[in-house]
Design an enzyme around this catalytic site. Sequence first.
Site, PDB file in Angstrom:
ATOM      1  N   ASP A  90       0.839  -1.108  -0.388  1.00  0.00           N
ATOM      2  CA  ASP A  90       0.025  -0.354  -0.191  1.00  0.00           C
ATOM      3  C   ASP A  90       0.902   1.230   0.077  1.00  0.00           C
ATOM      4  O   ASP A  90       2.505   1.273   0.165  1.00  0.00           O
ATOM      5  CB  ASP A  90      -0.999  -0.145   1.465  1.00  0.00           C
ATOM      6  CG  ASP A  90      -0.328  -0.492   2.127  1.00  0.00           C
ATOM      7  OD1 ASP A  90       0.833   0.442   2.703  1.00  0.00           O
ATOM      8  OD2 ASP A  90      -1.238  -0.486   3.326  1.00  0.00           O
ATOM      9  N   SER A  91       0.391   2.951  -0.383  1.00  0.00           N
ATOM     10  CA  SER A  91       1.313   3.752  -0.558  1.00  0.00           C
ATOM     11  C   SER A  91       1.576   4.472   0.561  1.00  0.00           C
ATOM     12  O   SER A  91       3.032   4.893   0.875  1.00  0.00           O
ATOM     13  CB  SER A  91       0.242   4.386  -1.115  1.00  0.00           C
ATOM     14  OG  SER A  91      -0.703   4.660  -0.315  1.00  0.00           O
ATOM     15  N   GLY A  92       0.882   4.384   1.971  1.00  0.00           N
ATOM     16  CA  GLY A  92       1.574   4.473   2.557  1.00  0.00           C
ATOM     17  C   GLY A  92       0.775   5.678   3.494  1.00  0.00           C
ATOM     18  O   GLY A  92       1.194   6.758   4.810  1.00  0.00           O
ATOM     19  N   GLY A  93      -0.228   6.330   2.370  1.00  0.00           N
ATOM     20  CA  GLY A  93      -0.485   7.470   2.941  1.00  0.00           C
ATOM     21  C   GLY A  93      -1.550   7.225   3.891  1.00  0.00           C
ATOM     22  O   GLY A  93      -2.516   8.024   5.201  1.00  0.00           O
ATOM     23  N   ASP A 154      -2.745   8.186  -2.026  1.00  0.00           N
ATOM     24  CA  ASP A 154      -4.446   8.909  -1.835  1.00  0.00           C
ATOM     25  C   ASP A 154      -4.434  10.248  -0.341  1.00  0.00           C
ATOM     26  O   ASP A 154      -4.017   9.384   0.585  1.00  0.00           O
ATOM     27  CB  ASP A 154      -5.373   7.736  -2.326  1.00  0.00           C
ATOM     28  CG  ASP A 154      -5.182   7.036  -0.980  1.00  0.00           C
ATOM     29  OD1 ASP A 154      -3.961   6.870  -0.172  1.00  0.00           O
ATOM     30  OD2 ASP A 154      -5.869   6.744  -0.792  1.00  0.00           O
ATOM     31  N   GLN A 196     -12.175   7.016  -3.332  1.00  0.00           N
ATOM     32  CA  GLN A 196     -12.580   7.295  -2.500  1.00  0.00           C
ATOM     33  C   GLN A 196     -14.048   7.674  -1.918  1.00  0.00           C
ATOM     34  O   GLN A 196     -14.586   7.389  -3.371  1.00  0.00           O
ATOM     35  CB  GLN A 196     -11.092   8.598  -1.722  1.00  0.00           C
ATOM     36  CG  GLN A 196      -9.974   7.682  -1.407  1.00  0.00           C
ATOM     37  CD  GLN A 196     -10.047   7.078  -0.347  1.00  0.00           C
ATOM     38  OE1 GLN A 196     -10.749   7.112   0.471  1.00  0.00           O
ATOM     39  NE2 GLN A 196      -8.962   6.727   0.550  1.00  0.00           N
ATOM     40  N   GLY A 223     -10.805   4.329   2.028  1.00  0.00           N
ATOM     41  CA  GLY A 223     -11.540   4.798   3.450  1.00  0.00           C
ATOM     42  C   GLY A 223     -12.934   3.650   3.357  1.00  0.00           C
ATOM     43  O   GLY A 223     -13.603   4.551   3.796  1.00  0.00           O
ATOM     44  N   ASP A 273      -7.540  -7.382   2.033  1.00  0.00           N
ATOM     45  CA  ASP A 273      -6.231  -7.635   3.382  1.00  0.00           C
ATOM     46  C   ASP A 273      -6.943  -7.323   4.903  1.00  0.00           C
ATOM     47  O   ASP A 273      -7.811  -5.941   5.268  1.00  0.00           O
ATOM     48  CB  ASP A 273      -5.128  -6.400   3.528  1.00  0.00           C
ATOM     49  CG  ASP A 273      -5.230  -5.462   3.832  1.00  0.00           C
ATOM     50  OD1 ASP A 273      -4.998  -4.791   4.116  1.00  0.00           O
ATOM     51  OD2 ASP A 273      -6.036  -4.473   2.507  1.00  0.00           O
ATOM     52  N   CYS A 311     -10.229 -27.760  11.708  1.00  0.00           N
ATOM     53  CA  CYS A 311      -8.888 -26.994  11.163  1.00  0.00           C
ATOM     54  C   CYS A 311      -7.514 -27.783  10.912  1.00  0.00           C
ATOM     55  O   CYS A 311      -7.087 -29.191  11.738  1.00  0.00           O
ATOM     56  CB  CYS A 311      -8.670 -26.024  12.156  1.00  0.00           C
ATOM     57  SG  CYS A 311      -6.722 -24.868  11.363  1.00  0.00           S
ATOM     58  N   CYS A 313      -4.578 -26.646  10.321  1.00  0.00           N
ATOM     59  CA  CYS A 313      -3.432 -25.688  10.594  1.00  0.00           C
ATOM     60  C   CYS A 313      -2.262 -26.496  11.846  1.00  0.00           C
ATOM     61  O   CYS A 313      -3.284 -27.263  12.040  1.00  0.00           O
ATOM     62  CB  CYS A 313      -3.238 -24.857  11.143  1.00  0.00           C
ATOM     63  SG  CYS A 313      -4.138 -24.798  12.783  1.00  0.00           S
ATOM     64  N   CYS A 316      -3.892 -26.933  15.316  1.00  0.00           N
ATOM     65  CA  CYS A 316      -5.186 -27.250  15.623  1.00  0.00           C
ATOM     66  C   CYS A 316      -4.298 -29.380  15.538  1.00  0.00           C
ATOM     67  O   CYS A 316      -4.719 -29.637  16.457  1.00  0.00           O
ATOM     68  CB  CYS A 316      -5.933 -27.369  15.147  1.00  0.00           C
ATOM     69  SG  CYS A 316      -6.415 -25.758  14.967  1.00  0.00           S
ATOM     70  N   HIS A 342      -2.689 -20.251  13.669  1.00  0.00           N
ATOM     71  CA  HIS A 342      -4.044 -20.827  13.173  1.00  0.00           C
ATOM     72  C   HIS A 342      -4.942 -19.924  12.814  1.00  0.00           C
ATOM     73  O   HIS A 342      -5.706 -20.281  11.792  1.00  0.00           O
ATOM     74  CB  HIS A 342      -4.594 -21.414  14.894  1.00  0.00           C
ATOM     75  CG  HIS A 342      -6.050 -21.324  14.604  1.00  0.00           C
ATOM     76  ND1 HIS A 342      -6.635 -22.454  13.882  1.00  0.00           N
ATOM     77  CD2 HIS A 342      -7.280 -20.552  15.230  1.00  0.00           C
ATOM     78  CE1 HIS A 342      -8.051 -22.441  14.179  1.00  0.00           C
ATOM     79  NE2 HIS A 342      -8.435 -20.946  14.790  1.00  0.00           N
TER      80      HIS A 342
END
Length: 379
Positions: A90-93, A154, A196, A223, A273, A311, A313, A316, A342
Amino acid sequence: MFRFELLKKDGNARLGRMYTLHGEIETPVFMPVGTQGTVKAVTKDQLLSTKPQIILGNTYHLYLRPGIEVLEYFGGLHRFMNWEKPILTDSGGFQVFSLSKDRKKEGKHKAEVILTEEGVKFKSHLDGSWHFFTPELVVHVQEMIGSDIMMPLDVCPPYPVSHTTAKDAVEKTIRWLERSKKARKKKQQALFGIIQGSVYRDLRRESALKTVELDMDGYSIGGLSVGEPAELMYEMTEVVVPVIPENKPRYLMGVGTPENIIESVERGIDMFDCVMPTRNARNGTLFTTYGRVNIKAAKHKFSDEPVDGECDCYTCKNFSRGYIRHLFNAEEITGMILATIHNLRFYTRLMEDIRKSIKENRFADFKKEFLYRYNSLKS
């Protein structure tokens, strides 16, 4: 190099595939957050055991530490962290603006932000030093990082915000996107546009239309998931999705809970994300087929059951709830590690199940069954 292929639809839910320099990605997909070049509390091998297809890095944090000189020396983030799969940055904005609201914490400096047409001047939350992000610099830094998918700088307003302020953010974000596109040199790295508009239908549509006009590699909805009710997030998604071309991926940034993801897939979103699985894991909250579990609760003291019997994993398959509860209560780091493994696998399994249900034309039934079981602990 970057390409998106729409394979199938089940209602508005989409099955797709993204092609990147570091591999293919099946969508819908969840991206674990690796803010500073690592997914917190797990090693690379532990992370790979949860079967992620792509991880997310943060331009703001990587720019400040280790810094672009280090990343350039090591030949980019993939080589630096020994990661062969795709990376989105991501841009960090969002961090520039959100960290400016943080109160001063012990050992940290309060960030400050000055927004101009040229870019955004900000004070580091680490040492108080001043820096200046322009759309061009943010693209340049991400090209140095070598991420497969880049986000442009942005303006991400908070919630709630006035219509006037949200409109200004939309217009500046578009102008910055035009500059970002012109600054891009490495075409093998995808550059998405960010839509946005806060929770205003007219602004969301305006932002979507103007962003699509620039013909980006993909489109992010920014946003949202910043404090607004979930229903407003879904409403804004429904406004934006019909404007985005079907042959381009749709990314809902910072989302979210399992319920958020399923509802958004139903509305045509491809990418997600969120820090939720990792952050919650470190606090002792685990996601299971039947809802969230506070593993530190006394009722798990004598439990020899796995966190989630469905699960597959490492956690588990090898450890009981009682043991993991003990680790947390004893403040052992291993508890956070096992919980993170997990939770990450829970999220990647969720996406696998979603993709399978779309492929088999039964997404609606899957959604109903999943939410019924997931909410059962609440009843």
